[in-house]
Write an enzyme that holds these catalytic residues in place. Sequence first.
Site, PDB file in Angstrom:
ATOM      1  N   TYR A   1       1.125  19.706  -1.017  1.00  0.00           N
ATOM      2  CA  TYR A   1       1.497  17.699  -0.668  1.00  0.00           C
ATOM      3  C   TYR A   1       2.782  18.101  -0.286  1.00  0.00           C
ATOM      4  O   TYR A   1       2.588  16.982   1.071  1.00  0.00           O
ATOM      5  CB  TYR A   1       1.303  17.389  -2.247  1.00  0.00           C
ATOM      6  CG  TYR A   1       1.311  16.278  -2.407  1.00  0.00           C
ATOM      7  CD1 TYR A   1       0.515  15.493  -2.397  1.00  0.00           C
ATOM      8  CD2 TYR A   1       3.098  15.615  -2.577  1.00  0.00           C
ATOM      9  CE1 TYR A   1       0.814  13.646  -2.255  1.00  0.00           C
ATOM     10  CE2 TYR A   1       3.285  13.891  -3.066  1.00  0.00           C
ATOM     11  CZ  TYR A   1       2.011  13.132  -2.374  1.00  0.00           C
ATOM     12  OH  TYR A   1       2.907  12.006  -2.249  1.00  0.00           O
TER      13      TYR A   1
ATOM     14  N   ARG B   1      -5.601   0.025  -4.003  1.00  0.00           N
ATOM     15  CA  ARG B   1      -4.976  -0.057  -4.732  1.00  0.00           C
ATOM     16  C   ARG B   1      -3.712   0.586  -4.997  1.00  0.00           C
ATOM     17  O   ARG B   1      -2.965   1.082  -3.355  1.00  0.00           O
ATOM     18  CB  ARG B   1      -5.509   0.263  -6.116  1.00  0.00           C
ATOM     19  CG  ARG B   1      -5.056   2.670  -6.671  1.00  0.00           C
ATOM     20  CD  ARG B   1      -5.809   2.783  -7.610  1.00  0.00           C
ATOM     21  NE  ARG B   1      -5.968   4.254  -7.130  1.00  0.00           N
ATOM     22  CZ  ARG B   1      -6.210   5.944  -7.963  1.00  0.00           C
ATOM     23  NH1 ARG B   1      -7.154   5.275  -9.297  1.00  0.00           N
ATOM     24  NH2 ARG B   1      -5.458   6.641  -8.028  1.00  0.00           N
TER      25      ARG B   1
ATOM     26  N   VAL C   1     -10.691   9.125   5.198  1.00  0.00           N
ATOM     27  CA  VAL C   1     -10.276   9.506   5.485  1.00  0.00           C
ATOM     28  C   VAL C   1     -10.009  10.286   6.404  1.00  0.00           C
ATOM     29  O   VAL C   1      -9.974  11.391   7.417  1.00  0.00           O
ATOM     30  CB  VAL C   1      -8.676   8.535   5.552  1.00  0.00           C
ATOM     31  CG1 VAL C   1      -8.294   7.769   6.115  1.00  0.00           C
ATOM     32  CG2 VAL C   1      -7.534   9.306   4.404  1.00  0.00           C
TER      33      VAL C   1
HETATM   34  N1  LIG Z   1       2.844   6.997  -6.456  1.00  0.00           N
HETATM   35  C1  LIG Z   1       4.371   7.496  -6.295  1.00  0.00           C
HETATM   36  O1  LIG Z   1       5.348   7.498  -6.978  1.00  0.00           O
HETATM   37  C2  LIG Z   1       4.105   8.162  -4.525  1.00  0.00           C
HETATM   38  C3  LIG Z   1       5.809   8.721  -4.324  1.00  0.00           C
HETATM   39  C4  LIG Z   1       5.373   9.404  -2.951  1.00  0.00           C
HETATM   40  C5  LIG Z   1       4.338   9.143  -2.203  1.00  0.00           C
HETATM   41  N2  LIG Z   1       3.264   8.111  -2.306  1.00  0.00           N
HETATM   42  C6  LIG Z   1       2.424   8.574  -1.321  1.00  0.00           C
HETATM   43  O2  LIG Z   1       2.084   6.846  -1.387  1.00  0.00           O
HETATM   44  C7  LIG Z   1       0.542   7.099  -1.377  1.00  0.00           C
HETATM   45  C8  LIG Z   1       0.045   5.443  -1.489  1.00  0.00           C
HETATM   46  O3  LIG Z   1      -0.058   6.294  -3.104  1.00  0.00           O
HETATM   47  P1  LIG Z   1      -0.516   5.665  -4.840  1.00  0.00           P
HETATM   48  O4  LIG Z   1       1.126   6.303  -5.681  1.00  0.00           O
HETATM   49  O5  LIG Z   1      -0.622   4.096  -4.129  1.00  0.00           O
HETATM   50  O6  LIG Z   1      -1.801   6.565  -4.778  1.00  0.00           O
HETATM   51  P2  LIG Z   1      -2.840   5.280  -5.694  1.00  0.00           P
HETATM   52  O7  LIG Z   1      -4.003   7.007  -5.770  1.00  0.00           O
HETATM   53  O8  LIG Z   1      -3.045   4.628  -7.117  1.00  0.00           O
HETATM   54  O9  LIG Z   1      -3.456   4.953  -4.647  1.00  0.00           O
HETATM   55  C9  LIG Z   1      -4.356   5.507  -3.725  1.00  0.00           C
HETATM   56  C10 LIG Z   1      -5.431   5.225  -2.650  1.00  0.00           C
HETATM   57  O10 LIG Z   1      -5.637   5.975  -1.550  1.00  0.00           O
HETATM   58  C11 LIG Z   1      -7.639   6.110  -1.672  1.00  0.00           C
HETATM   59  N3  LIG Z   1      -7.630   6.978  -1.306  1.00  0.00           N
HETATM   60  C12 LIG Z   1      -7.187   8.458  -1.599  1.00  0.00           C
HETATM   61  N4  LIG Z   1      -8.160   9.603  -1.050  1.00  0.00           N
HETATM   62  C13 LIG Z   1      -8.262   8.990   0.016  1.00  0.00           C
HETATM   63  C14 LIG Z   1      -9.438   8.929   1.212  1.00  0.00           C
HETATM   64  N5  LIG Z   1      -9.256  10.528   1.231  1.00  0.00           N
HETATM   65  N6  LIG Z   1      -9.467   7.890   1.998  1.00  0.00           N
HETATM   66  C15 LIG Z   1      -9.507   6.846   1.592  1.00  0.00           C
HETATM   67  N7  LIG Z   1      -8.912   6.482   1.144  1.00  0.00           N
HETATM   68  C16 LIG Z   1      -8.369   7.397   0.331  1.00  0.00           C
HETATM   69  C17 LIG Z   1      -7.934   6.009  -3.345  1.00  0.00           C
HETATM   70  O11 LIG Z   1      -8.345   5.578  -3.360  1.00  0.00           O
HETATM   71  C18 LIG Z   1      -6.436   4.726  -3.423  1.00  0.00           C
HETATM   72  O12 LIG Z   1      -7.157   3.385  -3.233  1.00  0.00           O
HETATM   73  C19 LIG Z   1      -0.033   7.978  -0.771  1.00  0.00           C
HETATM   74  O13 LIG Z   1       0.016   8.556   0.077  1.00  0.00           O
HETATM   75  C20 LIG Z   1       1.263   9.104  -1.592  1.00  0.00           C
HETATM   76  O14 LIG Z   1       1.076  10.271  -1.595  1.00  0.00           O
HETATM   77  C21 LIG Z   1       3.207   8.320  -4.102  1.00  0.00           C
END
Ligand SMILES: NC(=O)c1ccc[n+]([C@@H]2O[C@H](COP(=O)([O-])OP(=O)(O)OC[C@H]3O[C@@H](n4cnc5c(N)ncnc54)[C@H](O)[C@@H]3O)[C@@H](O)[C@H]2O)c1
Length: 248
Positions: A148, A19, A62
């Site tokens: 984080y 997602r 992971v």
């Molecule tokens: N959304 C933001 O504003 C934002 C900003 C900066 C960085 N990020 C980074 O971008 C990446 C994606 O974030 P997002 O917003 O799409 O998050 P999200 O929560 O919408 O999606 C994260 C996905 O990672 C999977 N996941 C989580 N832990 C896991 C694990 N241990 N093993 C396998 N899969 C796992 C979840 O099931 C999910 O499908 C992350 O690394 C997050 O830290 C997001």
Amino acid sequence: MVDAYRLAGQRAVVTGGGRGIGAAVCRRLAAEGATVLVLDRDLDMAQEVAADIGGEAVCVDVGDPAAVQEALRDGVFHVLVNNAGFDEFGWFTEVTPAQWQRILRVNLEGVLACTQAVLPAMQRARYGRIVTISSEAGRIGSKGNAVYAAAKAGALGFTKSIARENARFAITANVVAPGPIETPLLDQVRALGEQGTRMVAAMEAGTQLGRLGTVDEVAAAVAFLAAPEASYVTGEVLGVSGGMGLGG
Ligand SMILES: NC(=O)c1ccc[n+]([C@@H]2O[C@H](COP(=O)([O-])OP(=O)(O)OC[C@H]3O[C@@H](n4cnc5c(N)ncnc54)[C@H](O)[C@@H]3O)[C@@H](O)[C@H]2O)c1
């Protein structure tokens, strides 16, 4: 000439592809011709994305290095996107060691485990693109997200080291540092109530462009770094954050 199928014939694995940003990256890499392995701890979500793009899904945490090795060790991938991540919000004085271990395990150790699992085959092939999704929080810090931010900063130092160690194999390693992106992760912040809504508004205001980013804007940056043509870009951090990194 612009090649719309920059990844034709290539195999990619995207962690957390079920997602949010990861799903958008899966769709974008597939649209550019890659066969994508959608890796997520949630198999249903991974399967849904994989079905959409003609890819495969695998259920892996992971943060479990043995499971990661088992799932990836025999694959030969041109591209690894380390995207899986999560956060638990809280002022650092209230964070317990169990909590910080959970956050570091996924956001930092997960990056180490996946990278180590795919690197030997990339080295043998003398080709590879490793793109790790960190965060602007890893560069400028973030209130209520100290662990984080530490994990995301760790991913920067790790990536630069991997870039140095693997340049001789023509493998590149880069980081994309998103700012606030509209995904379920931000919904979790909003779910904290008034404080959460204020936090999201503050993040938005902290960008120069004055808005949240989209998952497709992040996926476009990842696709560039994952493409063969990004062959002279390594050890870099590309902010996709509406200018958040500029401060002020
Ligand atoms: N959304 C933001 O504003 C934002 C900003 C900066 C960085 N990020 C980074 O971008 C990446 C994606 O974030 P997002 O917003 O799409 O998050 P999200 O929560 O919408 O999606 C994260 C996905 O990672 C999977 N996941 C989580 N832990 C896991 C694990 N241990 N093993 C396998 N899969 C796992 C979840 O099931 C999910 O499908 C992350 O690394 C997050 O830290 C997001």
